[in-house]
Design a protein around this motif. Sequence first.
Motif: not given
Length: 261
Positions: A91-92, A117, A132, A161
């Motif tokens: 997740l980026t 993440v 997620a 983040a």
Amino acid sequence: MAEAGQIRGVLLDIDGVLYAGGRAIDGGRETVAWLEEEGIPFRCVSNTTSRSRHSIAARLRALDYDIDDSLIFNPPLAAIRHLQGKKTFLLTRGDVRDDFIAAGIALVEEGAEAVVVGDAGDGFTYEAMNRAFRMALEGAGIVALEKDRYWMGADGLMLSAGPFVAALEYASEREAVVVGKPSPEFFRLALEDMGIQPSSALMVGDDLRTDVGGAQAAGMRTALVRTGKFRQEVFEASLIRPDLLLPSIASLPEAIRETFI
């Protein structure tokens, strides 16, 4: 904190130290050249999680820094060592996934063994966060490339983040493993890449908690610059104190000569 003595290696934060808002910090190029001339090894360490090592180095070269890809150390390198080949939901954003693919990490959308993440920007949608979250409930470990609260963008401070990692931790009741700054392991791996012990290394950053606090916990000496995300009110309210407080990276050569040599 480490005892005084000669500095044998330097870690340089990138965003806020070497450049800010898309412009090179005045004196930054000259400081990097001075380190090379003095034979002081350095690595450029970044919590940036939306760009691969190659992209980070290319951006620095576009700002006339003479920086090779091999001099970049970023959270994906630490994450790859931690993952040990596990199937990963990433997740980026940006091309940071290239570092994972090059290392042979299988990136999946379902059934992940780890949720990694980073700074996903507008990719932090409800759908992505919920996916997620469900994987974490099913047993996937949460790996935070970084846990910064914010960073300095071209038009002001931007959420990083950290707030999203915290949301996943809260919802899943699972603690994330942080592999970027301020993780002591991150600093250890970067110094290991240079063959330098923490007691003879200096970390230069613009974030009091992740750069200074993290490096001090790893046994390094530290310098905080007043560029980038530095905020005087945050500095005054914190118990963390760097060895050096500098106007910018341009002051680093003189500070090293006067303080550590």
